[in-house]
Design a protein around this motif. Structure first.
Motif, PDB file in Angstrom:
ATOM      1  N   ALA A  16       0.853  -1.199   0.000  1.00 57.06           N
ATOM      2  CA  ALA A  16       0.000   0.000   0.000  1.00 57.06           C
ATOM      3  C   ALA A  16       0.889   1.249   0.000  1.00 57.06           C
ATOM      4  O   ALA A  16       1.926   1.279   0.653  1.00 57.06           O
ATOM      5  N   ARG A  17       0.460   2.272  -0.742  1.00 58.36           N
ATOM      6  CA  ARG A  17       1.241   3.494  -0.863  1.00 58.36           C
ATOM      7  C   ARG A  17       0.375   4.721  -0.652  1.00 58.36           C
ATOM      8  O   ARG A  17      -0.747   4.813  -1.141  1.00 58.36           O
ATOM      9  N   TRP A  18       0.912   5.694   0.091  1.00 59.00           N
ATOM     10  CA  TRP A  18       0.316   7.001   0.288  1.00 59.00           C
ATOM     11  C   TRP A  18       1.230   8.010  -0.393  1.00 59.00           C
ATOM     12  O   TRP A  18       2.429   7.791  -0.476  1.00 59.00           O
ATOM     13  N   THR A  19       0.679   9.118  -0.842  1.00 55.15           N
ATOM     14  CA  THR A  19       1.475  10.127  -1.524  1.00 55.15           C
ATOM     15  C   THR A  19       1.527  11.399  -0.696  1.00 55.15           C
ATOM     16  O   THR A  19       0.490  11.948  -0.305  1.00 55.15           O
ATOM     17  N   CYS A  20       2.726  11.872  -0.461  1.00 53.33           N
ATOM     18  CA  CYS A  20       2.949  13.113   0.290  1.00 53.33           C
ATOM     19  C   CYS A  20       2.710  14.307  -0.629  1.00 53.33           C
ATOM     20  O   CYS A  20       2.732  14.182  -1.858  1.00 53.33           O
ATOM     21  N   GLY A  23       5.054  14.754  -3.412  1.00 56.57           N
ATOM     22  CA  GLY A  23       4.967  13.846  -4.539  1.00 56.57           C
ATOM     23  C   GLY A  23       5.547  12.466  -4.292  1.00 56.57           C
ATOM     24  O   GLY A  23       5.376  11.562  -5.102  1.00 56.57           O
ATOM     25  N   HIS A  24       6.215  12.285  -3.167  1.00 54.51           N
ATOM     26  CA  HIS A  24       6.816  10.985  -2.847  1.00 54.51           C
ATOM     27  C   HIS A  24       5.734   9.995  -2.400  1.00 54.51           C
ATOM     28  O   HIS A  24       4.853  10.337  -1.621  1.00 54.51           O
ATOM     29  N   ALA A  25       5.801   8.761  -2.903  1.00 51.96           N
ATOM     30  CA  ALA A  25       4.860   7.710  -2.511  1.00 51.96           C
ATOM     31  C   ALA A  25       5.604   6.654  -1.703  1.00 51.96           C
ATOM     32  O   ALA A  25       6.693   6.221  -2.091  1.00 51.96           O
ATOM     33  N   TRP A  26       5.034   6.250  -0.580  1.00 50.95           N
ATOM     34  CA  TRP A  26       5.638   5.259   0.302  1.00 50.95           C
ATOM     35  C   TRP A  26       4.567   4.677   1.211  1.00 50.95           C
ATOM     36  O   TRP A  26       3.447   5.159   1.251  1.00 50.95           O
ATOM     37  N   ASN A  27       4.923   3.621   1.933  1.00 57.48           N
ATOM     38  CA  ASN A  27       4.003   3.058   2.915  1.00 57.48           C
ATOM     39  C   ASN A  27       4.186   3.841   4.208  1.00 57.48           C
ATOM     40  O   ASN A  27       5.223   3.739   4.869  1.00 57.48           O
ATOM     41  N   PRO A  36       9.764  10.029   3.989  1.00 62.21           N
ATOM     42  CA  PRO A  36      11.222   9.879   3.957  1.00 62.21           C
ATOM     43  C   PRO A  36      11.913  10.853   3.006  1.00 62.21           C
ATOM     44  O   PRO A  36      13.126  11.050   3.109  1.00 62.21           O
ATOM     45  N   LYS A  37      11.156  11.496   2.115  1.00 61.82           N
ATOM     46  CA  LYS A  37      11.772  12.433   1.179  1.00 61.82           C
ATOM     47  C   LYS A  37      11.866  13.851   1.761  1.00 61.82           C
ATOM     48  O   LYS A  37      12.932  14.444   1.788  1.00 61.82           O
ATOM     49  N   CYS A  38      10.731  14.391   2.242  1.00 57.56           N
ATOM     50  CA  CYS A  38      10.726  15.787   2.715  1.00 57.56           C
ATOM     51  C   CYS A  38      10.643  15.920   4.237  1.00 57.56           C
ATOM     52  O   CYS A  38      10.671  17.019   4.766  1.00 57.56           O
ATOM     53  N   GLN A  39      10.487  14.788   4.947  1.00 56.03           N
ATOM     54  CA  GLN A  39      10.433  14.747   6.410  1.00 56.03           C
ATOM     55  C   GLN A  39       9.139  15.305   7.013  1.00 56.03           C
ATOM     56  O   GLN A  39       9.068  15.535   8.220  1.00 56.03           O
ATOM     57  N   THR A  40       8.111  15.538   6.196  1.00 58.76           N
ATOM     58  CA  THR A  40       6.817  15.966   6.724  1.00 58.76           C
ATOM     59  C   THR A  40       6.243  14.845   7.586  1.00 58.76           C
ATOM     60  O   THR A  40       6.251  13.685   7.180  1.00 58.76           O
ATOM     61  N   VAL A  41       5.753  15.196   8.764  1.00 58.05           N
ATOM     62  CA  VAL A  41       5.114  14.221   9.644  1.00 58.05           C
ATOM     63  C   VAL A  41       3.601  14.358   9.479  1.00 58.05           C
ATOM     64  O   VAL A  41       3.031  15.420   9.711  1.00 58.05           O
ATOM     65  N   TRP A  42       2.990  13.265   9.055  1.00 58.41           N
ATOM     66  CA  TRP A  42       1.538  13.226   8.869  1.00 58.41           C
ATOM     67  C   TRP A  42       0.897  12.707  10.150  1.00 58.41           C
ATOM     68  O   TRP A  42       1.005  11.549  10.484  1.00 58.41           O
TER      69      TRP A  42
END
Length: 77
Positions: A16-20, A23-27, A36-42
């Motif tokens: 499963a992938r979420w998109t920040c 634009g980065h997609a990761w689980n 992991p790309k921009c360090q934004t904490v959701w």
């Protein structure tokens, strides 16, 4: 650890992938909600099944509620 949507009980797979917003997609559960790309904490996570948003912490079914953690911290102070 069991991870499931607090609204509909959907359990995300490892693929499963979420998109920040960057634009980065990761689980999101691989990083505790931190991109992991921009360090934004959701702090909230949208369910890919029901599309509703919930506190990221609430997806982890084996953890105590955040309110209980705050009470323990305040009691120890």
């Amino acid at each position: 650890m069991r991870i499931a949507c607090p609204q509909c009980e959907w359990e995300p797979t490892a693929s499963a992938r979420w998109t920040c917003r960057c634009g980065h997609a990761w689980n999101t559960f691989d990083t505790g909600g931190k991109c992991p790309k921009c360090q934004t904490v959701w702090r909230d996570t949208q369910c890919l099944a029901c599309t509703r948003w919930s506190k990221h912490h609430d997806w982890y079914r084996d953890l105590p509620p955040v309110d209980a953690l705050l009470e323990e911290t305040e009691a120890a102070a």
